[in-house]
Design a protein around this motif. Sequence first.
Motif, PDB file in Angstrom:
ATOM      1  N   GLU A 260       0.980  -1.290  -0.007  1.00  0.00           N
ATOM      2  CA  GLU A 260       0.092  -0.128   0.059  1.00  0.00           C
ATOM      3  C   GLU A 260       1.070   1.355  -0.197  1.00  0.00           C
ATOM      4  O   GLU A 260       0.204   2.503   0.159  1.00  0.00           O
ATOM      5  CB  GLU A 260      -0.827   0.129   1.290  1.00  0.00           C
ATOM      6  N   THR A 261       2.227   0.986  -0.061  1.00  0.00           N
ATOM      7  CA  THR A 261       3.148   2.271  -0.027  1.00  0.00           C
ATOM      8  C   THR A 261       3.184   2.782  -1.536  1.00  0.00           C
ATOM      9  O   THR A 261       3.364   2.066  -2.522  1.00  0.00           O
ATOM     10  CB  THR A 261       4.630   1.915   0.665  1.00  0.00           C
ATOM     11  N   ALA A 262       3.132   4.339  -1.340  1.00  0.00           N
ATOM     12  CA  ALA A 262       3.015   4.896  -2.763  1.00  0.00           C
ATOM     13  C   ALA A 262       4.540   4.547  -3.165  1.00  0.00           C
ATOM     14  O   ALA A 262       5.727   4.550  -2.537  1.00  0.00           O
ATOM     15  CB  ALA A 262       3.098   6.381  -2.577  1.00  0.00           C
ATOM     16  N   LEU A 263       4.523   4.356  -4.588  1.00  0.00           N
ATOM     17  CA  LEU A 263       5.938   4.183  -5.212  1.00  0.00           C
ATOM     18  C   LEU A 263       6.785   5.648  -5.112  1.00  0.00           C
ATOM     19  O   LEU A 263       6.456   6.626  -5.259  1.00  0.00           O
ATOM     20  CB  LEU A 263       5.813   3.785  -6.596  1.00  0.00           C
ATOM     21  N   PRO A 264       8.096   5.345  -4.937  1.00  0.00           N
ATOM     22  CA  PRO A 264       9.060   6.521  -4.937  1.00  0.00           C
ATOM     23  C   PRO A 264       9.114   7.129  -6.487  1.00  0.00           C
ATOM     24  O   PRO A 264       8.935   6.541  -7.555  1.00  0.00           O
ATOM     25  CB  PRO A 264      10.480   5.836  -4.771  1.00  0.00           C
ATOM     26  N   LYS A 265       9.180   8.523  -6.293  1.00  0.00           N
ATOM     27  CA  LYS A 265       8.787   9.285  -7.529  1.00  0.00           C
ATOM     28  C   LYS A 265      10.441   9.674  -8.087  1.00  0.00           C
ATOM     29  O   LYS A 265      10.384  10.243  -9.307  1.00  0.00           O
ATOM     30  CB  LYS A 265       8.160  10.484  -7.485  1.00  0.00           C
ATOM     31  N   THR A 266      11.341   9.602  -7.359  1.00  0.00           N
ATOM     32  CA  THR A 266      12.840  10.237  -7.800  1.00  0.00           C
ATOM     33  C   THR A 266      13.705   9.163  -7.348  1.00  0.00           C
ATOM     34  O   THR A 266      13.619   8.157  -6.569  1.00  0.00           O
ATOM     35  CB  THR A 266      12.872  11.513  -7.005  1.00  0.00           C
ATOM     36  N   ARG A 267      14.981   9.189  -8.166  1.00  0.00           N
ATOM     37  CA  ARG A 267      15.894   8.208  -7.648  1.00  0.00           C
ATOM     38  C   ARG A 267      16.480   8.274  -6.397  1.00  0.00           C
ATOM     39  O   ARG A 267      16.657   7.484  -5.580  1.00  0.00           O
ATOM     40  CB  ARG A 267      17.139   8.650  -8.864  1.00  0.00           C
ATOM     41  N   ALA A 268      16.361   9.503  -5.968  1.00  0.00           N
ATOM     42  CA  ALA A 268      16.918   9.948  -4.636  1.00  0.00           C
ATOM     43  C   ALA A 268      16.007   9.301  -3.569  1.00  0.00           C
ATOM     44  O   ALA A 268      16.228   8.620  -2.433  1.00  0.00           O
ATOM     45  CB  ALA A 268      16.947  11.636  -4.334  1.00  0.00           C
ATOM     46  N   GLU A 269      14.522   9.272  -3.656  1.00  0.00           N
ATOM     47  CA  GLU A 269      13.663   8.693  -2.716  1.00  0.00           C
ATOM     48  C   GLU A 269      13.805   7.266  -2.753  1.00  0.00           C
ATOM     49  O   GLU A 269      13.645   6.729  -2.104  1.00  0.00           O
ATOM     50  CB  GLU A 269      12.171   9.295  -3.439  1.00  0.00           C
ATOM     51  N   PHE A 270      14.017   6.825  -4.092  1.00  0.00           N
ATOM     52  CA  PHE A 270      14.259   5.240  -4.109  1.00  0.00           C
ATOM     53  C   PHE A 270      15.352   4.873  -3.468  1.00  0.00           C
ATOM     54  O   PHE A 270      15.537   3.939  -2.705  1.00  0.00           O
ATOM     55  CB  PHE A 270      14.316   4.867  -5.680  1.00  0.00           C
ATOM     56  N   ALA A 271      16.606   5.681  -3.486  1.00  0.00           N
ATOM     57  CA  ALA A 271      17.603   5.239  -2.870  1.00  0.00           C
ATOM     58  C   ALA A 271      17.549   5.285  -1.453  1.00  0.00           C
ATOM     59  O   ALA A 271      18.228   4.490  -0.542  1.00  0.00           O
ATOM     60  CB  ALA A 271      18.821   6.061  -3.408  1.00  0.00           C
ATOM     61  N   ALA A 272      16.855   6.266  -0.840  1.00  0.00           N
ATOM     62  CA  ALA A 272      16.648   6.591   0.361  1.00  0.00           C
ATOM     63  C   ALA A 272      15.763   5.387   0.969  1.00  0.00           C
ATOM     64  O   ALA A 272      16.044   4.842   2.236  1.00  0.00           O
ATOM     65  CB  ALA A 272      16.003   7.768   0.911  1.00  0.00           C
ATOM     66  N   ARG A 273      14.889   4.867   0.382  1.00  0.00           N
ATOM     67  CA  ARG A 273      14.011   3.812   0.693  1.00  0.00           C
ATOM     68  C   ARG A 273      14.701   2.590   0.812  1.00  0.00           C
ATOM     69  O   ARG A 273      14.727   1.832   1.813  1.00  0.00           O
ATOM     70  CB  ARG A 273      12.691   3.494  -0.259  1.00  0.00           C
ATOM     71  N   MET A 274      15.589   2.183  -0.014  1.00  0.00           N
ATOM     72  CA  MET A 274      16.429   1.092  -0.017  1.00  0.00           C
ATOM     73  C   MET A 274      17.408   1.081   1.000  1.00  0.00           C
ATOM     74  O   MET A 274      17.892  -0.016   1.449  1.00  0.00           O
ATOM     75  CB  MET A 274      17.006   0.813  -1.502  1.00  0.00           C
ATOM     76  N   ALA A 275      17.905   2.237   1.050  1.00  0.00           N
ATOM     77  CA  ALA A 275      18.880   2.550   2.414  1.00  0.00           C
ATOM     78  C   ALA A 275      18.203   2.153   3.641  1.00  0.00           C
ATOM     79  O   ALA A 275      18.756   1.477   4.461  1.00  0.00           O
ATOM     80  CB  ALA A 275      19.597   3.793   2.291  1.00  0.00           C
ATOM     81  N   GLY A 276      17.017   2.538   3.899  1.00  0.00           N
ATOM     82  CA  GLY A 276      16.189   2.399   4.946  1.00  0.00           C
ATOM     83  C   GLY A 276      16.042   0.913   5.177  1.00  0.00           C
ATOM     84  O   GLY A 276      16.245   0.332   6.231  1.00  0.00           O
ATOM     85  N   TRP A 277      15.680   0.254   4.227  1.00  0.00           N
ATOM     86  CA  TRP A 277      15.581  -1.226   4.091  1.00  0.00           C
ATOM     87  C   TRP A 277      16.621  -1.990   4.674  1.00  0.00           C
ATOM     88  O   TRP A 277      16.888  -2.841   5.367  1.00  0.00           O
ATOM     89  CB  TRP A 277      14.879  -1.802   2.847  1.00  0.00           C
TER      90      TRP A 277
END
Length: 280
Positions: A260-277
């Motif tokens: 249910e989580t919105a998909l990241p819209k930028t590379r930076a947001e994607f990288a931050a999500r992956m770093a958090g995981w």
Amino acid sequence: MTPILAAEALHYAFPGGVKALDDLSLSVSKGESLAILGPNGAGKSTLLLHLNGTLRPQAGRVLLGGLPTGHARKDLTDWRRRVGLVLQDADDQLFAATVFEDVSFGPLNLGLSAPEARARVEEALAALSISDLRDRPTHMLSGGQKRRVAIAGAVAMRPEVLLLDEPTAGLDEAGSEQLLSLLRGLIARGMTLVFSTHDVNLAAALADRVALFRTGRVLAEGATEAVLSDRATLAEVGLRPPLLIDLALSARDLGLFGAETALPKTRAEFAARMAGWTRR
């Protein structure tokens, strides 16, 4: 809310009976950025030519501000003042000797005084970051510069809606990024934008909403993320989700993002999500 521009049940076929638009209906709201996405031959450019009155539908109608449009000379003049069109090949629209003269053509043909027309031209050149090109001969411009001059000519008319046919076609990555930034600036100033493209990444970067075309019909329509994350529907027209969305969907499939989580819209947001995981 009444759409600012709408197509209702449009039909159009080229000589020989080749269908370009097949009972096509689509609308755009004021201030929206709409991507018309699909492969070559899907009817994207043909629709744009209907939306500014260049082509007359063989059936159906176009509405502007909720009212039917007409093809009498006066009606077309008003229509094209309110709905600007920039063709894929900028050379088809540039004909004056210099950039300033070319961008001036539209405002002067509206019957504006020379000072009023000059003010509009200066405003449009500044909006497209090409004031330094004002005295440059149009035949000495690069492809990206020609594209921006053509858009400036449309913007100088102060249209309510700007139609762009494959706006980044033929541009390199740097030129595309520069044009994207300029178009985002126009949207931020309240311009309604409708653009055709076969580039899913361009649609993801610029559109609020996407209409996916196939053989003259709207196959799917909706919010950009919803349409561009539908792998099965995109595959029907030979497309895949944009790279960033594709990576995010794969991460979601692996359980790295919640369903249910919105998909990241930028590379930076994607990288931050992956770093958090990875820190878990």
